[in-house]
Design an enzyme around this catalytic site. Structure first.
Site, short mmCIF file in Angstrom:
data_model
loop_
_atom_site.label_atom_id
_atom_site.label_comp_id
_atom_site.label_asym_id
_atom_site.label_seq_id
_atom_site.Cartn_x
_atom_site.Cartn_y
_atom_site.Cartn_z
N LYS A 88 -3.63 -1.10 -11.83
CA LYS A 88 -4.53 -0.26 -12.63
C LYS A 88 -3.90 0.10 -13.98
CE LYS A 88 -6.50 1.86 -8.46
NZ LYS A 88 -5.63 1.13 -7.51
N TYR A 93 4.65 4.34 -7.08
CA TYR A 93 3.34 3.73 -6.81
C TYR A 93 2.56 3.66 -8.13
CZ TYR A 93 -0.99 2.57 -4.35
OH TYR A 93 -2.13 1.93 -3.89
N SER A 114 -13.72 1.62 -6.75
CA SER A 114 -14.44 1.24 -5.53
C SER A 114 -14.20 2.25 -4.41
CB SER A 114 -14.00 -0.16 -5.08
OG SER A 114 -14.34 -1.13 -6.04
N ASN A 115 -12.95 2.69 -4.29
CA ASN A 115 -12.59 3.62 -3.22
C ASN A 115 -12.83 5.06 -3.68
OD1 ASN A 115 -11.50 4.96 -1.04
ND2 ASN A 115 -9.39 4.36 -1.46
N TYR A 118 -8.57 3.39 -20.69
CA TYR A 118 -8.97 3.10 -19.31
C TYR A 118 -8.33 4.13 -18.39
CZ TYR A 118 -9.88 0.69 -14.93
OH TYR A 118 -10.33 0.37 -13.67
N GLU A 139 0.84 -1.19 0.00
CA GLU A 139 0.00 0.00 0.00
C GLU A 139 0.87 1.25 0.00
OE1 GLU A 139 -3.26 0.17 -0.24
OE2 GLU A 139 -3.53 -2.01 -0.26
N VAL A 182 -18.67 -4.72 -10.93
CA VAL A 182 -18.06 -5.61 -11.91
C VAL A 182 -17.38 -6.74 -11.16
CG1 VAL A 182 -16.37 -5.83 -13.76
CG2 VAL A 182 -17.72 -3.74 -13.56
N ARG A 199 -7.88 12.23 -8.04
CA ARG A 199 -8.51 11.57 -9.18
C ARG A 199 -10.01 11.84 -9.25
NH1 ARG A 199 -8.27 5.12 -7.53
NH2 ARG A 199 -9.76 5.19 -5.79
#
Length: 381
Positions: free
Chosen positions: A278, A274, A216-217, A263, A158, A248, A224
């Site tokens: 994605k 990081y 999701s977050n 995307y 993370e 999904v 973003r």
């Protein structure tokens, strides 16, 4: 009175004796040539004088010599006999289990034994701690006695914004394993690796969507989210995830992403190195990632500069939207983003498994003393 031998009988005996002498000489040569230097080979063709029985003797001797040579080779010390390294997994990362026998068949790392049996703590060469799972166990870890040469590995994937600082554990760990390229055991979220004979040639998937995003977050304080809110005013975005009420599942993920030309590979926080799945998942599925994260230079250290679009290359979200519309109308320009697929394929990492195996690999190659002085200062500043 015994009859005398005829000249022809003497001649036959001489021929037989000569043949046996030549065969004996050939067998002697086969047995002793490796250690005797006085008999050398020439390029001149030799007469075919050995009988079938003689040749069988020579062939049998040759086979035995080859078998003996192979037997000696297979037991030669120092070849493929690495000392076994034991890596103890203290916590299954986020409770996700993986195959403990994967290091050799998947990563080609031999001499590793992974275990989650804490009863083998004293025999373990390294203990892997997923720091997100340590929680309230830190005081007991600080009080534990451990073998002097055992390595404790700080493992985390993370970003600092979503990782706990372990106060009081500044000198607890010997090694780090992380997506950061300056960690001791570097495990990125993905890699581009050279095509192998087993990889299928790239074929562009069918596209029926221009821009997609699965999130999701959702946090209004994330960069973003603000960028998306402005960007979506100028271009249609097929948005999925709990926030949009369009969940999904795992089975549909690849189908959705591959059907999109672009995307939005927007990271939830922006830190050096990081660069997550994605980015690597869309690249694997034949979709161009539009990235929001660290600077372009950081991305170009991991993926080709013409394989992605960076939001920082545009003055505004509106300018980016107009650029994507232009690419949508020019197939030749769009397909240039996949030139790298002629030589490479995108592979994601296996969370936890890859870390444990590469920890083992590191310990096989590095035997020196090490301590991470103040891991918090290294990672959070």
């Amino acid at each position: 009175m015994m009859p005398s031998k005829t000249p022809s009988g003497h001649f036959r005996h001489l021929i037989i004796a000569g043949v046996l002498l030549i065969c004996f000489t050939a067998i002697f040569y086969i047995y002793y040539k490796p250690s005797i230097g006085w008999m050398s080979c020439t390029d001149e063709p030799q007469p075919d004088v050995c009988t079938e029985a003689c040749l069988k003797v020579i062939a049998n001797k040759t086979e035995n010599t080859q078998e003996n040579t192979q037997a000696v080779t297979t037991v030669e010390p120092g070849k493929d006999h690495l000392p076994e390294i034991v890596v103890l997994i203290w916590y299954w990362p986020f409770g996700e289990h993986f195959d403990l026998n994967s290091c050799d068949p998947i990563y080609g790392i031999k001499g590793c034994r992974l275990t989650d049996d804490r009863g083998q703590f004293d025999q373990a060469h390294a203990v892997m701690f997923h720091i997100r799972d340590i929680g309230g166990d830190l005081p007991s870890l600080l009080a534990m006695s451990r073998p002097p040469r055992q390595k404790w590995v700080w493992m985390n994937m993370e970003s600092p914004a979503h990782s706990p600082q372990l106060n009081g554990a500044e000198d607890l760990f010997n090694l780090t394993s992380n997506y950061r390229r300056d960690s001791d055991i570097w495990v990125p979220y993905g890699r581009l690796i050279e095509l192998s004979n087993e990889d299928e040639p790239f074929q562009m998937p069918q596209k029926d969507k221009l821009v997609c995003w699965i999130v999701s977050n959702w946090n209004n304080n994330h960069k973003r989210v603000g960028f998306f809110n402005e960007f979506s005013k100028y271009i249609k975005v097929e948005a999925y995830g709990r926030y949009f009420g369009r969940y999904v599942n795992h089975e549909d993920y690849a189908k959705v992403v591959s059907s999109c030309k672009f995307y939005l590979s927007f990271e939830n926080s922006i830190y050096r190195d990081y660069i997550t799945e994605k980015v690597f998942n869309p690249m694997r599925l034949g979709t161009v990632p539009v990235v929001l994260g660290p600077p372009r230079e950081n991305y170009e250290q991991l993926i080709p500069k013409d394989s992605f679009i960076h939001v920082d290359d545009f003055q505004s979200p509106q300018e980016l939207a107009e650029h994507l519309k232009t690419l949508d109308q020019n197939q030749e320009m769009y397909e240039r983003f996949f030139s790298w697929r002629k030589h490479y394929v995108s592979k994601g990492s296996v969370f936890g498994q890859e870390h444990a195996c590469y920890i083992c690999d590191h310990l096989q190659k590095h035997k020196s003393f090490s301590v991470v002085k103040n891991v918090n200062q290294w990672y959070f500043t």
